[in-house]
Scaffold this active site. Structure first.
Site, PDB file in Angstrom:
ATOM      1  N   HIS A 160      45.440  64.774 -23.337  1.00 38.08           N
ATOM      2  CA  HIS A 160      44.096  64.909 -22.766  1.00 38.08           C
ATOM      3  C   HIS A 160      43.108  65.302 -23.850  1.00 38.08           C
ATOM      4  O   HIS A 160      43.483  65.936 -24.845  1.00 38.08           O
ATOM      5  CB  HIS A 160      44.079  65.949 -21.645  1.00 38.08           C
ATOM      6  CG  HIS A 160      44.729  65.473 -20.387  1.00 38.08           C
ATOM      7  ND1 HIS A 160      44.213  64.443 -19.614  1.00 38.08           N
ATOM      8  CD2 HIS A 160      45.881  65.851 -19.770  1.00 38.08           C
ATOM      9  CE1 HIS A 160      45.011  64.232 -18.573  1.00 38.08           C
ATOM     10  NE2 HIS A 160      46.030  65.065 -18.650  1.00 38.08           N
TER      11      HIS A 160
ATOM     12  N   ASN B  84      48.953  54.269 -15.332  1.00 43.05           N
ATOM     13  CA  ASN B  84      47.691  54.887 -14.870  1.00 43.05           C
ATOM     14  C   ASN B  84      46.612  54.863 -15.948  1.00 43.05           C
ATOM     15  O   ASN B  84      46.081  55.880 -16.363  1.00 43.05           O
ATOM     16  CB  ASN B  84      47.918  56.305 -14.325  1.00 43.05           C
ATOM     17  CG  ASN B  84      48.502  57.273 -15.340  1.00 43.05           C
ATOM     18  OD1 ASN B  84      49.035  56.874 -16.365  1.00 43.05           O
ATOM     19  ND2 ASN B  84      48.408  58.564 -15.051  1.00 43.05           N
TER      20      ASN B  84
ATOM     21  N   ASP C 206      57.115  62.760 -20.564  1.00 41.99           N
ATOM     22  CA  ASP C 206      55.900  62.761 -19.726  1.00 41.99           C
ATOM     23  C   ASP C 206      54.685  63.122 -20.590  1.00 41.99           C
ATOM     24  O   ASP C 206      53.799  63.881 -20.174  1.00 41.99           O
ATOM     25  CB  ASP C 206      56.015  63.703 -18.520  1.00 41.99           C
ATOM     26  CG  ASP C 206      54.906  63.451 -17.488  1.00 41.99           C
ATOM     27  OD1 ASP C 206      54.114  62.504 -17.674  1.00 41.99           O
ATOM     28  OD2 ASP C 206      54.823  64.211 -16.502  1.00 41.99           O
TER      29      ASP C 206
ATOM     30  N   HIS D  41      59.096  57.784 -20.202  1.00 36.49           N
ATOM     31  CA  HIS D  41      57.901  58.226 -19.464  1.00 36.49           C
ATOM     32  C   HIS D  41      56.837  58.753 -20.428  1.00 36.49           C
ATOM     33  O   HIS D  41      56.840  59.936 -20.795  1.00 36.49           O
ATOM     34  CB  HIS D  41      58.322  59.321 -18.474  1.00 36.49           C
ATOM     35  CG  HIS D  41      57.288  59.679 -17.461  1.00 36.49           C
ATOM     36  ND1 HIS D  41      57.596  60.004 -16.151  1.00 36.49           N
ATOM     37  CD2 HIS D  41      55.945  59.772 -17.535  1.00 36.49           C
ATOM     38  CE1 HIS D  41      56.495  60.283 -15.483  1.00 36.49           C
ATOM     39  NE2 HIS D  41      55.472  60.150 -16.311  1.00 36.49           N
TER      40      HIS D  41
HETATM   41  O1  DOR Z   1      50.952  66.384 -15.613  1.00 32.06           O
HETATM   42  C1  DOR Z   1      50.870  65.182 -15.376  1.00 32.06           C
HETATM   43  N1  DOR Z   1      50.037  64.386 -16.064  1.00 32.06           N
HETATM   44  N2  DOR Z   1      51.623  64.658 -14.384  1.00 32.06           N
HETATM   45  C2  DOR Z   1      51.473  63.382 -13.968  1.00 32.06           C
HETATM   46  O2  DOR Z   1      52.174  62.978 -13.071  1.00 32.06           O
HETATM   47  C3  DOR Z   1      50.428  62.525 -14.568  1.00 32.06           C
HETATM   48  C4  DOR Z   1      50.097  62.961 -15.926  1.00 32.06           C
HETATM   49  C5  DOR Z   1      48.846  62.334 -16.494  1.00 32.06           C
HETATM   50  O3  DOR Z   1      48.678  61.110 -16.391  1.00 32.06           O
HETATM   51  O4  DOR Z   1      48.033  63.063 -17.087  1.00 32.06           O
END
Ligand code: DOR
Length: 437
Positions: free
Chosen positions: A311, A94, A307, A60
């Site tokens: 950003h 995404n 995960d 992930h």
């Molecule tokens: O914290 C998260 N960021 N949870 C998610 O499900 C998506 C992810 C993201 O794409 O930034």
């Protein structure tokens, strides 16, 4: 080349012994003691005191390319992976455009072929545009190379659409990775719904918004007899449901992140509304964290997944309420997971199994093993070196880590992908100049 006298850990074969590993043409040729004496002409690297294990498989990851290259690219994300000992990443859909067509899947694969320094396994969207309304072109994406389906970032809200996804996915032998969240129950929420979250004045996301969807998914999996993989499980109530499902023989698997294993809402409280602690699902309470750790031990949780959600600064350096969700996790995942394991009395082999052979099994890829004939994706790791997390030194563009300044134990020294050295730490014992391809 030969990796000499390292502690070789291969959870898939229950191997934990000091020996040599010989690599030829991108594959593991043989393992055993004294290989350097038998093959004196081979280049060898002394790994005494170090661990040698299969390259990690991250089920992930968000690589953000195409579309969000200002957050991460395939190049920067795979460099971060290599520095974190991760040699295979399953990248979520995404992106912009969403990976819901064979064209986007091919773009990712070609870009990864050219620029990626670890192996990239694209995950296709389950539904067009991640909207949860119409199925994506699953068959064509499978032909183009996806290894799983997921609308991650969003749940598949409509149970009939999830049913169709599961039915199609099973025909194509693809696991479905579901982001379990009832968007009505979590509407407007930014932190865990509990006394601490309320005191902070934050609208809550209750555990049940996750668990109610976990329960639905389990029942659909049972009814259809089709595998479902639950993404980033965060709370005790979900773990209890998954435990029950596994006891019934329902084909459910799941993953947990290093941050949900390491942090709670109390850490968010102590941070003073720091958006680096904002993630979806949110950081929960101590009892949830304890349940997650117990579930790892019991085998209720199959995988540890980063995960990795990088950003840009602007998306995070704003008020908590409007900040983006996510943690940049590739470069801290392994030491964090080992630290949690160490404190809870879980062996390194158990932790490594959740980051190698188990995620590879869920994805159906021949990775995460260290034995003759297997692809030489390998990591050399110093379990004793302590270091301080400094996001300025991340290879990832995402500097959004709540672990800034933490002292972690254990450092990746060398990462090999198909026998090729792709990462070498600056402080390596072989006196070779450091690099990351
Ligand atoms: O914290 C998260 N960021 N949870 C998610 O499900 C998506 C992810 C993201 O794409 O930034």
């Amino acid at each position: 080349m030969i990796l000499k006298e390292g502690r070789v850990l291969d959870p898939a074969s229950a191997t934990d012994e000091v020996m040599d590993v010989q690599i030829t043409e991108g594959k593991i040729e043989r393992t055993g003691p004294g290989l350097c004496d038998h093959f004196p002409d081979e280049e060898s690297f002394d790994c005494s005191g170090l661990w040698v294990f299969p390259g990690l498989v991250d089920i992930h990851t968000h690589l953000r390319e195409p579309g969000y290259e200002y957050k991460e690219t395939i190049l920067t994300g795979t460099r971060a992976a290599a520095a974190g000992g991760i040699t295979s990443v399953a990248c979520m859909a995404n992106t912009l455009p969403v990976n819901d067509t064979a064209a986007v899947t091919r773009f990712i694969r070609e870009k990864a072929e050219k620029e990626g320094i670890v192996e990239v396994f694209p995950v296709g969207a389950a539904t067009q545009g991640l909207k949860g309304e119409q199925l994506a072109e699953i068959g064509f994406m499978k032909e183009a190379g996806i290894v799983a389906l997921s609308d991650d970032g969003f749940p598949i809200r409509d149970a009939e659409i999830l049913r169709l996804t599961l039915e199609y996915a099973s025909r194509f032998n693809l696991p479905v990775i579901d982001h379990c969240e009832d968007l009505d129950l979590s509407r407007g929420g930014v932190a865990n719904e509990c006394a601490t979250g309320t005191r902070l004045g934050m609208k809550g996301i209750p555990c049940v918004s996750e668990s109610v969807v976990v329960a639905r998914d389990i029942l659909l999996s049972q009814w259809l007899g089709v595998h479902v993989h639950i993404a980033h499980v965060s709370c005790r109530s979900s773990v209890n449901l998954i435990r029950w499902a596994k006891e019934q023989g329902i084909p459910v698997t799941c993953e947990v992140t290093p941050h949900h294993l390491s942090l709670t809402v109390e850490d968010l409280d102590a941070s003073g509304y720091d958006p680096r602690f904002k993630v979806n699902p949110p950081l929960r309470e101590a009892e949830d964290r304890e349940a997650l750790i117990l579930a790892l031990k019991e085998g209720v949780i199959d995988c540890i997944a980063t995960d990795h959600a990088p950003h840009d600064a602007q998306s995070k350096m704003v008020e908590f309420q409007i900040a983006a969700n996510g943690i940049s996790g590739l470069e801290t995942a392994l030491p964090l997971a080992l630290q949690v394991g160490n404190k809870a009395g879980l062996s390194p082999s158990l932790i490594l199994s959740k980051m190698t052979v188990e995620p590879a099994r869920v994805l159906g890829i021949e990775r995460g093993r260290l034995s003759p004939g297997k692809v030489a994706n390998l990591v050399v790791f110093d379990p004793h070196e302590t270091w301080t997390v400094d996001s300025k030194r991340f290879f990832s563009k995402g500097k959004n880590t709540p672990f800034e300044g933490w002292t972690l134990n254990g450092r990746i020294k060398m990462t090999l992908v198909k026998g090729e050295m792709v990462f070498l730490d600056e402080n390596n014992p072989w006196g070779i100049p450091p690099f990351c391809l």
